[in-house]
Enzyme design. Structure first.
Site, PDB file in Angstrom:
ATOM      1  N   VAL A 171       3.471   0.614   2.260  1.00  0.00           N
ATOM      2  CA  VAL A 171       3.320   0.212   3.478  1.00  0.00           C
ATOM      3  C   VAL A 171       3.914  -0.637   2.916  1.00  0.00           C
ATOM      4  CG1 VAL A 171       1.759  -1.575   4.822  1.00  0.00           C
ATOM      5  CG2 VAL A 171       1.824   1.175   4.385  1.00  0.00           C
TER       6      VAL A 171
ATOM      7  N   GLY B 138       3.654   7.669   3.932  1.00  0.00           N
ATOM      8  CA  GLY B 138       4.935   6.664   3.036  1.00  0.00           C
ATOM      9  C   GLY B 138       3.738   5.232   2.803  1.00  0.00           C
TER      10      GLY B 138
ATOM     11  N   ASP C 122      -7.286  12.073   9.726  1.00  0.00           N
ATOM     12  CA  ASP C 122      -7.907  11.483   7.894  1.00  0.00           C
ATOM     13  C   ASP C 122      -7.910   9.746   8.173  1.00  0.00           C
ATOM     14  OD1 ASP C 122      -6.779  10.989   5.549  1.00  0.00           O
ATOM     15  OD2 ASP C 122      -4.919  10.834   5.329  1.00  0.00           O
TER      16      ASP C 122
ATOM     17  N   GLY D 149       0.431  -1.645  -0.272  1.00  0.00           N
ATOM     18  CA  GLY D 149      -0.092  -0.387  -0.131  1.00  0.00           C
ATOM     19  C   GLY D 149       0.446   0.735   0.153  1.00  0.00           C
TER      20      GLY D 149
ATOM     21  N   GLY E 132      -0.830   8.412   3.225  1.00  0.00           N
ATOM     22  CA  GLY E 132      -0.613   9.694   2.875  1.00  0.00           C
ATOM     23  C   GLY E 132       1.185   9.664   3.428  1.00  0.00           C
TER      24      GLY E 132
END
Ligand SMILES: *[C@@H]1O[C@H](CO)[C@@H](O)[C@H](O)[C@H]1NC(C)=O
Ligand SMILES: *[C@@H]1O[C@H](CO)[C@@H](O)[C@H](O)[C@H]1NC(C)=O
Ligand SMILES: *[C@@H]1O[C@H](CO)[C@@H](O)[C@H](O)[C@H]1NC(C)=O
Ligand SMILES: *[C@@H]1O[C@H](CO)[C@@H](O)[C@H](O)[C@H]1NC(C)=O
Ligand SMILES: *[C@@H]1O[C@H](CO)[C@@H](O)[C@H](O)[C@H]1NC(C)=O
Ligand SMILES: *[C@@H]1O[C@H](CO)[C@@H](O)[C@H](O)[C@H]1NC(C)=O
Ligand SMILES: *[C@@H]1O[C@H](CO)[C@@H](O)[C@H](O)[C@H]1NC(C)=O
Length: 809
Positions: free
Chosen positions: A535, A533, A646, A528, A531
């Site tokens: 994953v 960084g 977020d 993934g 926002g």
């Protein structure tokens, strides 16, 4: 973000094409020329001029680009529409004062105009020089003095405006300074987008896409552009000048070492300001910025307001031309009068509209010396007059008058003061509006009286206990002086506690371990991109599966602070939060290690055609409850209050048993406020989920999270994404869609048609029966841009240590 990156990459690529031999001069005179890969470099080494082939292109052009930085976008092209086929070409100065480009066979492919005025006639000392501001300037006597300028590249902009360049029109010298986008990155010939001034009643700057206007700056009112009310920045000085000879916009930088360019960007289809910062071109702001910036978005006699829902309204005394279209959120048809003007003197009146971007006034009539009162009389006496306003607000004083005898177009209302426009209406409409305003005011006065009475009563009663109160107050004040404020003290206590418990349950992972576990951050392991960084999925040596988040944003914190922050997050443990297992710090690298969630993120379920059918009502309801519990814990029940900022479907992960777990909480805190660089102020969050007050003003609170949660709930129920607000189709904005259905009593129609399993309508409706109050379904702003950098609409999330989100108990 990705666009800037792609651009940077492209530019870097471009840089490799510029492998020129550098001539040690910045001048061409009557005896010299440059050819092939020779170049001029400005004295301070800022700009370079020479022949180039755009990356991916085949033709050769003469241009100017940055010399001193690795990324070298071309800022000026001499022969954008006359490319050179037979290379090498040569650039030289002719004895009649023209700069010419000839090809291999000596035929001229491009030439600058010969000097026309007597004082600019070329002498033998004439020379053309590349300056450090990017100007290529032909001086008739080589002195470079302003009087001797016979020609300069600054008078012929390509697609870029550099500091000091003008965009506008010079009537005396018959120059039109406009910028036009490149056709493509490999083809500098004139593209689709042009930004230029149009003179008329009040001058205004327009961005064209072909023949069509897509954005307008708002008329210039002597003080500023009324569609750019916050044109202010510590790094720039903006200027609009309008005299009988010339009208232009230009800007300067306060720090001369700051490289900045303003570009008609054909790929993005907008105007974009870039600043060279931290070794990259960052996009500082762009226009159009929000939907209300779209030209004439609300049609004639309509106006746009970003804080209203829907965005478009008719001016008072007007109604939609087509109610049907208007309901479908297509306002471009505009509005018509509810009551016809009588056109006889006393039969009409005016209604003031405050804080407006003035309607387009290029076809309006301006009377420079008329007072507003006189203007009103003139307007009343002329049947074609539709509105009037002051023409010149220079220095905050209103002078002169502008009268619109045309449809009122491209208006918007701002939260701050801009300018008042007086709309002409039939007197009966004005009376009705005044009466309505008065009744709106009256209950307020009643309420005020009630409040005053109430307060008076309380004061009276309170007077008895007054003495004790004061005594208490005094005692408290003395205490306050000797101790730090409660909130920072609380925070420190929280941190102290964490320090005292030292790394017991927060392993620090070694970079080698992480590298081994993620196969050197291989693409295959990447699961993934968030926002903060990328994953990666990883397997530790003991076989344990973990998710590793490699933070990409540069933290403003030191290692110690970062560790403290991570420990704080690790302390937050709840069934509905993703558990932080540890972190890794190595040089600038920061990584967070989380427990691995087998069912990925919620968005991969609810927005997936195949998978969303698997979620029954009960699953969805349980997920909603779980998220609510997790959020409640962050807000209310944890030791340190965390505002997530977020909340969105991709930040909710699902474990093996489909238990939802909130991720990414607390990370926003690590970046020392939202200011990632000196120039860009980034809001942390995702458009579509952001509450209006957060998106517009950067004010965040627990309520903003609750707003995002509401959007998320709607998405879970409907299986649709809440996309950016983009008119036309009703279903593009989930919130409006939901609100419309709800108002029509068709709430159940919201349910995802792909939803599996049985459900009871009455249960569904009762379980989410608390909808927002009328007129508050919320707006949703902007496109899916996470990098809405701006100096025009400062989005300043409050930074520093007095975060409202840190509220330790
Ligand atoms: C460019 O300049 C270099 C010298 O710096 C020269 O060796 C090379 O041949 C030139 N290339 C062309 C295409 O003229
Ligand atoms: C081009 O012009 C120059 C000077 O005027 C001359 O020396 C050269 O031979 C010419 N080249 C051709 C191909 O005509
Ligand atoms: C832009 O300016 C150039 C001169 O620099 C002029 O020839 C051209 O017509 C202008 N374009 C528009 C759209 O006004
Ligand atoms: C506005 O008024 C000021 C002060 O009288 C004057 O200097 C300026 O030129 C005016 N601006 C325009 C655009 O007419
Ligand atoms: C500039 O941006 C690129 C791509 O975004 C990035 O790889 C590079 O590290 C940046 N350079 C600096 C000095 O930050
Ligand atoms: C202004 O007048 C010009 C020329 O008469 C016309 O082409 C243009 O459409 C008018 N613009 C507006 C906004 O009325
Ligand atoms: C009425 O206003 C229109 C538009 O401003 C203008 O063109 C016209 O000359 C005016 N008529 C009179 C009689 O002043």
């Amino acid at each position: 973000m990705t666009r800037t990156r792609a651009l940077a990459l492209l530019l870097a690529l471009a840089a490799s094409f510029f492998s020129h031999s550098v001539a040690a001069t910045d001048i061409i005179d009557l005896t010299t020329s440059i050819t092939g890969n020779q170049t001029l470099v400005s004295a301070g080494g800022v700009f370079q001029l020479g022949f180039f082939i755009p990356p991916g292109g085949r033709r050769t052009y003469l241009g100017i680009w940055y010399a001193s930085i690795p990324s070298k976008p071309v800022v000026w092209v001499a022969n954008r529409n006359n490319p050179l086929f037979r290379t090498p070409g040569a650039l030289s100065l002719t004895s009649d004062g023209r700069l010419i480009i000839v090809d291999r066979r000596n035929s001229t492919v491009w030439s600058s105009p010969a000097p026309t005025t007597a004082e600019n006639q070329i002498t033998t000392r004439a020379a053309v020089q590349l300056r450090d501001n990017g100007n290529f300037l032909l001086s008739s006597d080589g002195s470079g003095s302003p009087e001797s300028v016979a020609w300069q590249s600054f008078d012929y902009p390509t697609d870029t405006l550099l500091p000091g360049m003008k965009l506008g029109i010079d009537l005396k010298k018959r120059l039109s300074w406009n910028i036009t986008s490149w056709n493509s990155a490999s083809d500098p010939s004139s593209g689709l987008y042009t930004f230029k001034v149009i003179l008329g009643g009040l001058p205004e700057f327009f961005l064209f896409r072909g023949p069509e206007v897509i954005y307008a700056s708002g008329p210039f009112n002597g003080a500023g552009l009324t569609g750019v009310p916050n044109l202010r920045s510590p790094n720039f000085v903006f200027k609009v000048v309008s005299t009988s000879d010339e009208t232009y916009y230009s800007y300067a930088v306060t720090d001369p070492s700051l490289l900045s360019r303003f570009v008609a960007n054909g790929e993005a289809g907008r105007l974009q300001r870039y600043v060279w910062t931290n070794g990259n071109w960052s996009s500082f702001w762009y226009y159009p910025t929000d939907p209300c910036d779209n030209y004439a978005m609300c049609g004639p006699f309509g106006y746009c307001d970003m804080s209203a829902t829907p965005l478009c309204s008719c001016l008072p005394g007007f109604q939609p031309r087509s109610q049907q279209q208007w309901t479908l959120r297509d306002a471009t048809g505009g509005c018509v009068r509810s009551t016809k003007l009588t056109c006889a003197g006393a039969g009409d009146g005016f209604w003031p509209m405050n804080r407006m971007k003035l309607p387009q006034a290029t076809n309006a009539t301006v009377y420079a010396d008329m007072t507003l009162d006189h203007c009103r009389q003139v307007c009343l006496a002329n049947c074609s007059c539709r509105a009037y306003s002051a023409a010149n607000m220079s220095g905050g004083v209103s002078r002169g008058c502008v009268i619109w005898g045309v449809d009122l177009l491209d208006m918007r209302q701002y939260p701050g003061v801009v300018q008042d426009v007086y709309i002409r209406l039939a007197q009966s409409e004005v009376d009705a509006l005044s009466a309505a305003a008065a009744t709106r005011r009256r209950p307020k006065t009643k309420l005020l009286i009630a409040i005053v009475a109430g307060v008076a009563g309380v004061l009276l009663l309170g007077a008895i206990g007054c003495c004790c109160f004061w005594r208490n107050m005094k005692r408290k004040k003395v205490q306050a002086k000797t101790e730090p404020s409660t909130s920072s003290r609380g925070q420190r206590q929280a941190e102290d506690q964490i320090d005292s418990e030292e790394d017991v349950d927060l392993p620090l992972f070694n970079l080698d371990v992480i590298l081994a576990a993620t196969d050197n951050f291989s693409v295959d392991c990447k699961i993934g991109q968030g926002g903060f960084g990328s994953v990666y999925m990883a397997q530790l040596e003991d076989g344990k599966e973990v998710a590793i988040k490699r933070l990409s944003m540069r933290s403003l914190q030191g290692v110690g602070e970062f560790k403290n922050e991570v420990k704080l997050i690790a302390k937050l443990q709840h069934r509905n939060l993703v558990r932080l297992l540890g972190c890794c710090i190595d040089g600038d690298e920061r990584m967070l290690v989380y427990e691995f969630m087998h069912n990925n993120s919620l968005d991969t379920f609810i927005f997936d055609e195949g998978k969303r059918g698997l979620l029954e009502w009960k699953n969805r309801f349980d997920i909603i409850l779980g998220i609510a519990r997790g959020l409640q814990y962050l807000h209310e029940d944890s030791r340190v209050r965390i505002i997530h900022r977020d909340m969105k479907a991709s930040n909710v992960l699902l474990d093996r048993n489909m238990i939802p777990k909130i991720s990414d909480f607390g990370i926003a805190r690590m970046f020392g406020g939202d200011q990632t660089t000196e120039y860009t102020m980034k809001i942390i969050g995702t458009y579509g989920y952001m509450s209006p007050e957060y998106a517009l003003d950067g004010v965040f609170s627990m309520k903003s999270d609750v707003y995002s949660f509401g959007v998320l709930v709607l998405e879970i129920i409907t299986g649709r994404r809440n996309r950016g607000f983009y008119v036309d189709e009703l279903d593009l904005n989930l919130l409006c869609y939901a609100w419309t259905l709800w108002k029509e009593g068709r709430g159940v129609d919201l349910l995802d048609e792909a939803m599996a399993g049985p459900y009871d309508y009455s249960v569904v409706l009762s379980e989410n029966a608390t909808m927002p109050e009328p007129n508050e379904p919320g707006v949703n702003i902007g496109k899916n841009t996470s990098d809405r950098d701006t100096d025009l609409y400062p989005i300043t999330a409050h930074s520093g240590t007095n975060f409202t989100e840190v509220d330790a108990r």
